[in-house]
Design a protein around this motif. Structure first.
Motif, PDB file in Angstrom:
ATOM      1  N   LEU A   1      -4.636  -2.536   1.728  1.00  0.00           N
ATOM      2  CA  LEU A   1      -5.059  -2.069   3.045  1.00  0.00           C
ATOM      3  C   LEU A   1      -6.277  -2.857   3.521  1.00  0.00           C
ATOM      4  CD1 LEU A   1      -4.077   0.043   5.045  1.00  0.00           C
ATOM      5  CD2 LEU A   1      -5.604   1.699   3.965  1.00  0.00           C
ATOM      6  N   GLN A   2      -7.178  -3.166   2.589  1.00  0.00           N
ATOM      7  CA  GLN A   2      -8.360  -3.940   2.957  1.00  0.00           C
ATOM      8  C   GLN A   2      -7.984  -5.347   3.405  1.00  0.00           C
ATOM      9  OE1 GLN A   2     -11.658  -3.099   3.349  1.00  0.00           O
ATOM     10  NE2 GLN A   2     -11.660  -5.163   4.232  1.00  0.00           N
TER      11      GLN A   2
ATOM     12  N   PHE B   1       0.833  -1.205   0.000  1.00  0.00           N
ATOM     13  CA  PHE B   1       0.000   0.000   0.000  1.00  0.00           C
ATOM     14  C   PHE B   1       0.869   1.258   0.000  1.00  0.00           C
ATOM     15  CE2 PHE B   1      -2.210   3.452   2.171  1.00  0.00           C
ATOM     16  CZ  PHE B   1      -3.338   3.571   1.366  1.00  0.00           C
TER      17      PHE B   1
ATOM     18  N   TRP C   1      -8.664   6.078   5.703  1.00  0.00           N
ATOM     19  CA  TRP C   1      -8.563   5.765   4.271  1.00  0.00           C
ATOM     20  C   TRP C   1      -9.937   5.701   3.609  1.00  0.00           C
ATOM     21  CZ3 TRP C   1      -9.470   0.310   2.586  1.00  0.00           C
ATOM     22  CH2 TRP C   1      -9.930  -0.498   3.630  1.00  0.00           C
TER      23      TRP C   1
ATOM     24  N   HIS D   1      -3.539   4.779   9.031  1.00  0.00           N
ATOM     25  CA  HIS D   1      -4.379   4.946   7.839  1.00  0.00           C
ATOM     26  C   HIS D   1      -5.861   4.765   8.166  1.00  0.00           C
ATOM     27  CE1 HIS D   1      -0.897   5.091   5.175  1.00  0.00           C
ATOM     28  NE2 HIS D   1      -0.382   4.122   5.903  1.00  0.00           N
TER      29      HIS D   1
ATOM     30  N   LYS E   1      -0.410   2.819  -3.094  1.00  0.00           N
ATOM     31  CA  LYS E   1      -1.633   3.484  -2.630  1.00  0.00           C
ATOM     32  C   LYS E   1      -2.893   2.768  -3.137  1.00  0.00           C
ATOM     33  CE  LYS E   1       1.059   6.394  -0.696  1.00  0.00           C
ATOM     34  NZ  LYS E   1       1.420   6.145   0.719  1.00  0.00           N
ATOM     35  N   THR E   2      -2.765   1.485  -3.414  1.00  0.00           N
ATOM     36  CA  THR E   2      -3.899   0.681  -3.864  1.00  0.00           C
ATOM     37  C   THR E   2      -4.621   0.112  -2.652  1.00  0.00           C
ATOM     38  OG1 THR E   2      -2.702   0.097  -5.876  1.00  0.00           O
ATOM     39  CG2 THR E   2      -4.598  -1.271  -5.296  1.00  0.00           C
ATOM     40  N   GLN E   3      -5.915   0.420  -2.539  1.00  0.00           N
ATOM     41  CA  GLN E   3      -6.629   0.127  -1.301  1.00  0.00           C
ATOM     42  C   GLN E   3      -6.861  -1.357  -1.056  1.00  0.00           C
ATOM     43  OE1 GLN E   3     -10.149   2.441  -0.689  1.00  0.00           O
ATOM     44  NE2 GLN E   3      -9.017   4.358  -0.430  1.00  0.00           N
ATOM     45  N   LYS E   4      -6.749  -2.191  -2.085  1.00  0.00           N
ATOM     46  CA  LYS E   4      -6.998  -3.614  -1.861  1.00  0.00           C
ATOM     47  C   LYS E   4      -6.012  -4.194  -0.846  1.00  0.00           C
ATOM     48  CE  LYS E   4      -4.154  -5.493  -5.665  1.00  0.00           C
ATOM     49  NZ  LYS E   4      -4.163  -6.362  -6.874  1.00  0.00           N
TER      50      LYS E   4
END
Length: 734
Positions: free
Chosen positions: A621-622, A612, A734, A731, A616-619
């Motif tokens: 972080l998810q 991430f 987000w 984060h 900065k790809t939210q997948k």
């Protein structure tokens, strides 16, 4: 009800006051000093569960080399030792058979069978064909079929629950606020068989709720979850509690009331002056060790786990993880001020003008530096791979200067409970190993570059130690640690190519020297990722080297740095893709769960966090958030694996001080400690043995202080847990 009543080996039984062995399918205890009380010499089995007023039948055969009395006792295991059976039996050298009926006066899920033969002259007493029959003890199952993160979900994260049900069609769900008002509703999505737990499950997705909520409940087809929140603040306090674990594991200093969450967690210093020499006795395998002619002051450091050993190898990955978070926060933090700036963490060093996270890491780093062998000192070690003949080690005296002792620990295993300040066992240095030496080379190099702008003198000390360790490891490339010593774990590793790569990478990032660049480029682990060389663990450190090469500015050309990042991103993609393949939505696709499986999940989440940072790809972080949902309750046990958090948190880890279940005068575990979690591979402790064959993957876990294979706590597990909670809190919006 008993394990191994016919003594096919020694599994399931424990002995005290004598030596236990199996002879002709009889379990025998031999003693030379019978002590003053019958219970001073015992052969027993714990973790029995009995129902009140039910009838149990105990049968066994017994004999003694010399005439003696045997007390057959079934009792509560702990104060007040309530007896349910207490029979004194005269034994001769002829085998006799016995049978008794037992009617417990109380429901007891912590009973023991004890054969007591103390307070008598030296003897050997043997038993066989031991059985205990009676009705099965059924735990009151408080689990909900609706499994949620029992603490809560971040406001903008996906919010999903897993429901255990045999129903194959969608089920209605309602999200209820604290007053019972429906704030959202929908239909579950059937998933099918979750092979990791052997359950049929469905998924409820209520991600559309993106407003703060407190104490809400998910109801699915009439069944309710435990309450939880939706908030930006889920991990705000948890990260500090996770870091507090390390302060409370400190050796050599008093744990003060001012810096812990509760007054009962304070304690006197354990091992306040640890000046020790090399082991100079006969080890558990029968090898005689000559010792060495010097001592080291190794006061300080962290106790590794629930015991009082201090280990360089396991300390290495733990220190690296804490310092790595400091480095990545410095490079990628979203706020101008560190969450661990001086004064933010409750530790004695909180006003010394250094980042508190670095202060805590330095406590262990200083210990590891102290474990380095002084120049020209000689130590006898096993050279080469001798794992095939541990009872006949060939020891070679070497100039061990610059190498690092593997561990410092008690001569014998101590029992539970035992606060560290009450530990009176003699302690010794285990011999230096190549793995420990490379752990110091890597972490001291990392230490040097981090501390350079803060304290140049300390940075110089770290770098000098790192380079000496590198030279020593290259001189002695194959000195391995083995499981030869009572009182401590082995942390044995006969494959150290990954540690050589890790150390070379850290030294190159810090110094830029061609020597280290050549070493890392020639390594089979060059630019490796955890999916190429297995999960990051204390015995598999290769990917840590790649992380530092990819994260910290260094003299590699940009295309090579990009390749390192690409390899790590590919690993993160594999982890993220596995989330949808698991009914509990975690980046871990397996039907088997190893010792410390929760730490594997946390270490994988570190790579998701770095992915991430770089994309900065939210997948990514998810997927990290999904990992924590599992840890905090969205799991087949419907249990939070973290103490102090959730409706059903961890309460009884395997720990000698946080041992309230064994001694009510000792404290329960502080908040912020993560359990090792499900272990479906190793059932070697007596509690875990009762689950063997009765659990599947993610369900092989129990919150019991005696279950060290499932419910241990360690520095190398809390370190990635700290990393992940800190990252998610950083984060949170987000």
């Amino acid at each position: 009800m008993l394990i191994n009543g016919n003594f096919q080996g020694d599994t399931g039984w424990w002995a005290s006051g004598g030596t236990f062995n199996v002879q002709d399918q009889m379990g025998c205890i031999t003693f030379t000093n019978g002590g003053e009380n019958p219970w001073d010499v015992v052969l027993g089995q714990s973790n029995l569960k009995l129902l009140k007023d039910e009838i149990y039948t105990l049968r066994f055969s017994a004999m003694a080399k010399n005439a003696a009395d045997l007390k057959a006792v079934i009792q509560h295991d702990g104060e007040p030792y309530t007896n349910y059976l207490n029979q004194t039996l005269p034994l001769t050298n002829t085998v006799q058979s016995f049978e008794f009926q037992v009617k417990p006066s109380a429901r007891d899920k912590k009973a023991q069978l004890a054969f007591q033969v103390g307070a008598q002259p030296a003897n050997t007493v043997c038993l066989s064909d031991i059985s205990l029959y009676g009705p099965k003890y059924e735990e009151e199952d408080m689990r909900s079929a609706v499994r949620v993160n029992q603490v809560g979900y971040l406001l903008n994260a996906k919010k999903r629950a897993t429901i255990q049900t045999d129903t194959q069609t969608p089920l209605p769900w309602q999200l209820l606020d604290a007053q019972g008002t429906t704030i959202a509703e929908g239909q579950t999505i059937p998933f099918g068989l979750n092979s990791g737990s052997g359950e049929q499950v469905q998924i409820a997705d209520f991600s559309q709720v993106q407003t703060p909520q407190e104490d809400i409940i998910l109801e699915v087809d009439g069944q309710k979850s435990h309450p939880f929140d939706i908030s930006h603040d889920i991990y705000k306090t948890m990260k500090y509690d996770a870091l507090s674990f390390f302060y409370q594991q400190r050796s050599g200093t008093a744990i003060e009331n001012a810096y812990v969450q509760r007054a009962d967690l304070a304690r006197p210093a354990g091992h306040p002056q640890e000046i020790v020499t090399c082991f100079d006795q006969t080890d558990a395998k029968g090898n005689d060790w000559p010792g060495c002619n010097f001592s080291l002051d190794v006061t300080g450091g962290w106790y590794d786990a629930g015991d009082h050993g201090k280990y360089v190898v396991n300390g290495g990955i733990s220190v690296w993880t804490l310092m790595n978070y400091y480095e990545r926060e410095s490079l990628h933090k979203t706020n101008s001020t560190s969450a661990f700036a001086d004064g933010m963490v409750q530790i004695p060093e909180q006003s010394n003008q250094y980042n508190d996270l670095l202060d805590e890491a330095k406590w262990m780093m200083d210990f590891m530096l102290a474990m380095q062998v002084p120049a020209h000192k000689k130590v006898s070690v096993p050279v080469g791979d001798q794992s095939g003949h541990l009872s006949d080690l060939k020891l070679t005296e070497i100039d061990a200067g610059g190498m690092v002792f593997h561990k410092i620990a008690d001569a014998k295993w101590t029992g539970v409970p035992l606060p560290p300040h009450d530990d009176t066992q003699p302690r010794f240095l285990s011999y230096p190993s190549t793995a420990a030496t490379l752990n110091l080379a890597a972490t001291a190099a990392q230490c040097a570059r981090i501390w350079r702008p803060l304290n140049a003198t300390y940075a110089d000390k770290c770098l000098a130690a790192a380079e000496k360790a590198w030279q020593a490891a290259n001189t002695h490339k194959n000195v391995y640690a083995y499981d030869n010593f009572d009182g401590s774990g082995p942390y044995g590793d006969t494959h150290v190519a990954d540690e050589f790569y890790w150390a070379a990478a850290e030294l190159f990032v810090t110094t830029g020297k061609d020597e280290y660049k050549t070493a890392l480029e020639q390594s089979p682990y060059y630019l490796t990722s955890p999916t190429k060389s297995d999960d990051l663990t204390w015995s598999n450190m290769g990917s840590a080297g790649t992380v530092s090469l990819a994260l910290v500015p260094n003299r590699l050309d940009q295309s090579t740095i990009n390749e390192a990042r690409s390899n790590l991103l590919k690993a993160a993609d594999v982890y993220e893709a596995s989330v949808k393949k698991q009914g509990y939505l975690i980046p871990y696709q397996s039907d088997q769960y190893p010792w410390g499986s929760n730490s594997s999940l946390m270490n994988r989440s570190i790579f998701l966090g770095l992915a991430f940072d770089w994309t900065k790809t939210q997948k990514y972080l998810q997927a990290m958030s999904d990992s924590m949902d599992y840890i905090l309750g969205r799991n087949p046990m419907d249990h939070s694996y973290v103490s102090g958090y959730g409706s059903y948190p961890l309460l009884n880890p395997h720990h000698r001080f946080w041992a309230h279940s064994e001694n009510p005068d000792l404290p329960i575990v502080p908040p912020g400690v993560i359990s090792g979690g499900p272990n479906s591979i190793d059932f070697s402790d007596p509690v875990a043995a009762t689950l063997k064959g009765n659990c599947t993957g993610q369900t092989c876990w129990i919150d019991d202080i005696g279950a060290w294979t499932m419910n241990e706590v360690t520095v190398n597990w809390n370190a990635p847990f700290f990393w992940v909670t800190s990252f998610l809190d950083e984060h949170a919006s987000w």
